[in-house]
Design an enzyme around this catalytic site. Structure first.
Site, PDB file in Angstrom:
ATOM      1  N   LEU A 101     -21.297 -11.194   1.983  1.00 22.85           N
ATOM      2  CA  LEU A 101     -20.254 -10.189   2.098  1.00 22.85           C
ATOM      3  C   LEU A 101     -18.927 -10.923   1.987  1.00 22.85           C
ATOM      4  CD1 LEU A 101     -21.455  -7.897   5.052  1.00 22.85           C
ATOM      5  CD2 LEU A 101     -21.680  -7.495   2.602  1.00 22.85           C
ATOM      6  N   ASP A 102     -17.967 -10.329   1.294  1.00 23.51           N
ATOM      7  CA  ASP A 102     -16.660 -10.951   1.157  1.00 23.51           C
ATOM      8  C   ASP A 102     -16.057 -11.225   2.539  1.00 23.51           C
ATOM      9  OD1 ASP A 102     -16.987 -10.674  -1.536  1.00 23.51           O
ATOM     10  OD2 ASP A 102     -15.737  -8.883  -1.700  1.00 23.51           O
ATOM     11  N   LYS A 103     -15.115 -12.141   2.574  1.00 23.86           N
ATOM     12  CA  LYS A 103     -14.490 -12.535   3.834  1.00 23.86           C
ATOM     13  C   LYS A 103     -13.894 -11.342   4.578  1.00 23.86           C
ATOM     14  CE  LYS A 103     -11.149 -15.907   5.644  1.00 23.86           C
ATOM     15  NZ  LYS A 103     -10.203 -16.990   5.286  1.00 23.86           N
TER      16      LYS A 103
END
Length: 258
Positions: A101-103
């Site tokens: 998952l993106d930051k």
């Protein structure tokens, strides 16, 4: 299984550290102190104590994490906090995130040491459903929904598989409430709240999909993956082990086309 392998696998320490504990007579099998790191142990029937505490063998660990913002989906990083840093588990050093998952993306992330299951869930050939909620700058129309269903072409020319896009909330009014986690009522009412189900996991895919229709993702949250739904009792940063029925769903759930 050798006792040193047994203890290192469950996170007591490295093989070297385990051998030191054995040499220091801090390991017992069935109440007998051992001094040989090569002695065999039956993980199903033998009782093993380390420094007086009972330990048990667990081959695979499956954790459901509610990933918070600002944390990256990696096992280690020199600059940023990782999802593994959030975990306090004896087998922490052996865990890895299933996908990324993106930051700045929150929500469901599976952590495990089961490489086979990870491959089954991430393989492009398996077409595993992943459902997100997104807060969008822009106005979702029937044409937008149709474009997602037909398969969008991204700016780099990549053609996405068909995706399911639904308007959930606009101007404070729910259009498709369903099982939507109400914790997100705090999201801005001047932006469209949507659900989107995809069967891929390309880099920044959902953000790039909305960019392809001239919209911008403000917030992104993963709610479900392969039939596993994030436990709404988990606050951001919290985790728990999967229940038997959840694990069964992950391993046997149907992989159908949208």
């Amino acid at each position: 299984m050798r006792i040193d392998k047994f203890l290192s696998h469950i996170g007591v320490g490295t093989r070297t550290e385990v051998k030191k504990l054995i040499k220091q007579k801090k390991v017992k099998i069935n109440d007998c102190v051992i001094n040989d790191p090569g002695i065999k142990v039956n993980d199903a029937s033998d009782q093993v104590l380390v420094c007086g505490e009972l330990v048990s063998y667990q081959e695979f660990v499956y954790l459901m994490l509610n990933k918070p913002k600002g944390v990256i989906s990696a096992t280690e990083d020199k600059r940023d906090k990782t999802v593994i840093d959030l975990i306090d588990h004896p087998m922490k050093s052996k865990l890895f995130p299933v996908g990324r998952l993106d930051k700045d993306t929150t929500g469901l992330l599976l952590l495990t040491n089961d490489g086979d299951l990870s491959h089954q869930l991430l393989s492009p050939k398996k077409h595993v459903d992943k459902t997100y909620y997104a807060l969008i700058e822009g106005c979702i129309t029937d044409e937008t929904t149709r474009a997602f269903k037909e398969g969008l072409k991204l700016a780099d020319g990549y053609e996405c598989m068909p995706a399911v896009l639904n308007l959930v909330k606009r101007d404070g009014i729910y259009h498709d409430k369903g099982q939507f986690p109400l914790v997100f009522d705090m999201w801005d009412d001047d932006k469209d709240l949507v659900s989107i189900t995809i069967k891929e996991g390309k880099f920044h895919q959902i953000k790039r999909m909305f960019e392809a229709v001239d919209m911008n993702v403000v917030e992104l949250y993963r709610h479900q993956m392969a039939g596993l739904t994030l436990d709404q009792n988990l606050n951001q940063g919290q985790y728990r082990e999967l229940k038997d029925d959840e694990l069964k769903e992950l391993k046997t759930g149907d992989r159908k086309n949208v």
